[in-house]
Design a protein around this motif. Structure first.
Motif, mmCIF file in Angstrom:
data_model
loop_
_atom_site.group_PDB
_atom_site.id
_atom_site.type_symbol
_atom_site.label_atom_id
_atom_site.label_comp_id
_atom_site.label_asym_id
_atom_site.label_seq_id
_atom_site.Cartn_x
_atom_site.Cartn_y
_atom_site.Cartn_z
ATOM 1 N N THR A 1 0.822 -1.205 0.000
ATOM 2 C CA THR A 1 0.000 0.000 0.000
ATOM 3 C C THR A 1 0.856 1.254 0.000
ATOM 4 O O THR A 1 0.644 2.176 -0.801
ATOM 5 C CB THR A 1 -0.930 0.023 1.220
ATOM 6 O OG1 THR A 1 -1.709 -1.176 1.245
ATOM 7 C CG2 THR A 1 -1.853 1.224 1.181
ATOM 8 N N VAL A 2 1.832 1.308 0.894
ATOM 9 C CA VAL A 2 2.709 2.480 0.962
ATOM 10 C C VAL A 2 3.513 2.617 -0.323
ATOM 11 O O VAL A 2 3.701 3.731 -0.833
ATOM 12 C CB VAL A 2 3.651 2.384 2.179
ATOM 13 C CG1 VAL A 2 4.686 3.515 2.146
ATOM 14 C CG2 VAL A 2 2.859 2.438 3.469
ATOM 15 N N TYR B 1 1.456 4.251 -3.026
ATOM 16 C CA TYR B 1 1.215 5.681 -2.829
ATOM 17 C C TYR B 1 2.499 6.476 -2.605
ATOM 18 O O TYR B 1 2.443 7.667 -2.289
ATOM 19 C CB TYR B 1 0.299 5.885 -1.624
ATOM 20 C CG TYR B 1 -1.142 5.515 -1.875
ATOM 21 C CD1 TYR B 1 -2.055 6.457 -2.355
ATOM 22 C CD2 TYR B 1 -1.604 4.222 -1.637
ATOM 23 C CE1 TYR B 1 -3.380 6.122 -2.583
ATOM 24 C CE2 TYR B 1 -2.931 3.875 -1.858
ATOM 25 C CZ TYR B 1 -3.814 4.827 -2.333
ATOM 26 O OH TYR B 1 -5.117 4.492 -2.573
ATOM 27 N N ILE C 1 2.877 10.386 -1.585
ATOM 28 C CA ILE C 1 3.290 10.677 -0.214
ATOM 29 C C ILE C 1 4.512 11.585 -0.218
ATOM 30 O O ILE C 1 4.581 12.573 0.533
ATOM 31 C CB ILE C 1 3.602 9.374 0.554
ATOM 32 C CG1 ILE C 1 2.323 8.551 0.760
ATOM 33 C CG2 ILE C 1 4.244 9.686 1.906
ATOM 34 C CD1 ILE C 1 2.570 7.175 1.355
ATOM 35 N N THR D 1 1.135 11.319 6.540
ATOM 36 C CA THR D 1 1.128 10.108 5.706
ATOM 37 C C THR D 1 -0.285 9.759 5.256
ATOM 38 O O THR D 1 -0.535 9.547 4.061
ATOM 39 C CB THR D 1 1.720 8.914 6.478
ATOM 40 O OG1 THR D 1 3.057 9.219 6.887
ATOM 41 C CG2 THR D 1 1.747 7.673 5.595
ATOM 42 N N MET E 1 -1.926 10.048 1.395
ATOM 43 C CA MET E 1 -2.509 8.891 0.719
ATOM 44 C C MET E 1 -3.947 9.155 0.312
ATOM 45 O O MET E 1 -4.356 8.838 -0.818
ATOM 46 C CB MET E 1 -2.416 7.657 1.623
ATOM 47 C CG MET E 1 -0.994 7.196 1.885
ATOM 48 S SD MET E 1 -0.869 5.857 3.092
ATOM 49 C CE MET E 1 -1.635 4.509 2.192
#
Length: 366
Positions: free
Chosen positions: A281-282, A285, A289, A324, A328
């Motif tokens: 997920t991170v 994005y 981010i 963060t 997102m």
């Protein structure tokens, strides 16, 4: 060589680097906002030291970018639309954000225009790394055939020497008597690729000789797992002894520290059977981010900075999680608009499918 082999480690590496960038900025802003009465000297030194150790993160993006290029195209030609595609989804958002971060300086308008030009042309805001990435795109196109002919040991040694010599010049030589000397010595020297050349070369050889790279990681696992402790100690020694006071990712000793931290994370990720969803997920994005988090940190600190009086160091975590999550969410909703990906970066659909299925991602889909 199999061009569709899973490179799941890069997603773990990218997500950790992305979160580290956000966290180091949250620490920096947080420490400047927290009253000295709310934080002890020992606590301040701890957070300041942690901030220094997190500077490994920016070099990771250089490494990953070149790793993927060298790996993905080691047996095939680079497509003709290579630069056009990346300009569309990297350079255009970079320019939009250059404008966005210039808005607070737009009184008078001439100052806003000046700030935008500084942001867009010489990377005078935190998105500067996009300009560095594009330099390496051109360098890869021009020199990848030459790099393949050079022995990796020689190539890495030469690039390390160039990188160290370049950074040492700006660290240890006083500004020359030239126009804009202070600005060049304080910031602009970040932009030319010489300050990041070793990470580019390292990424190229690790990607091009991927199988050999993995064998070396496994063979020297004891060094890989223990080296970050040593490099962290060296980094903090130079910093706290005032031998090298530069507070950025452009320190000479960061070259060693960033390299071994990257290898450490890569080794750990290599032994993961599946990628945890949080990393996917991170990673998905990460560009949004990177572009947006600093705005949300500054905005929160501007409107709610008074919370730092009561919260102390907890304020750092609030800045981190708020920036963060907000970045997102903004990236997600802006991408629902037809032209949103030109503003905050594109959300890769292949990663979306990967998150839903929790299967491995293939490098050929990147």
């Amino acid at each position: 060589m199999n061009q569709t082999k899973t490179i799941k480690e890069l997603y773990v590496l990218r997500s950790i680097a992305c979160l580290s960038v956000v966290f180091l900025h949250a620490i920096g802003i947080g420490l400047s906002s927290i009253p000295t009465s709310q934080i002890s000297h020992t606590a301040y030194v701890f957070w300041d030291s942690l901030n220094m150790l997190l500077y490994f993160s920016t070099p990771v993006f250089i490494f990953i970018s070149e790793f993927l290029l060298a790996y993905s195209y080691r047996n095939k030609r680079i497509p003709s639309n290579f630069l056009k595609k990346r300009a569309k989804f990297l350079l255009v958002p970079f320019l939009f954000m250059a404008f966005f971060y210039a808005i607070p300086y737009a009184t008078p308008l001439s100052e806003g225009v000046k700030k935008f030009l500084l942001n867009a042309v010489i990377g005078d805001y935190h998105g500067y790394f996009v300009l560095i990435i594009f330099q390496f795109y051109f360098l890869h196109l021009l020199s990848h055939k030459l790099f393949k002919k050079i022995n990796p040991k020689i190539g890495l040694s030469i690039s390390l020497f160039i990188n160290v010599a370049y950074l040492s010049f700006f660290h240890f030589i006083d500004p020359l008597n030239i126009p804009f000397n202070n600005y060049i010595w304080e910031r602009f020297y970040w932009i030319p690729f010489f300050g990041w050349f070793f990470y580019f070369t390292l990424g190229f050889y690790c990607g091009h000789y991927y199988e050999s790279f993995i064998k070396l990681l496994v063979k020297y696992k004891v060094i890989i797992l223990s080296a970050p402790i040593f490099t962290s100690a060296v980094l903090l020694f130079f910093y706290h002894s005032n031998l090298l006071m530069v507070h950025s990712s452009k320190r000479v000793d960061i070259l060693l520290h960033a390299t071994f931290v990257m290898f450490f994370i890569y080794y750990i990720a290599y032994h993961m059977k599946k990628i945890p969803t949080v990393f996917l997920t991170v990673s998905k994005y990460s560009f949004g981010i990177y572009l947006l988090h600093f705005f949300f940190i500054l905005a929160f600190d501007y409107f709610y900075g008074f919370f730092s009086i009561k919260l102390g160091v907890s304020y750092i975590f609030i800045l981190f999680f708020f920036s963060t999550s907000s970045s997102m969410a903004t990236t997600f909703y802006v991408n629902k608009w037809r032209f949103g990906n030109y503003l905050v970066g594109q959300l890769p659909q292949k990663v979306k499918e990967q998150i839903e299925q929790n299967q491995d991602i293939k490098a050929s889909n990147l």
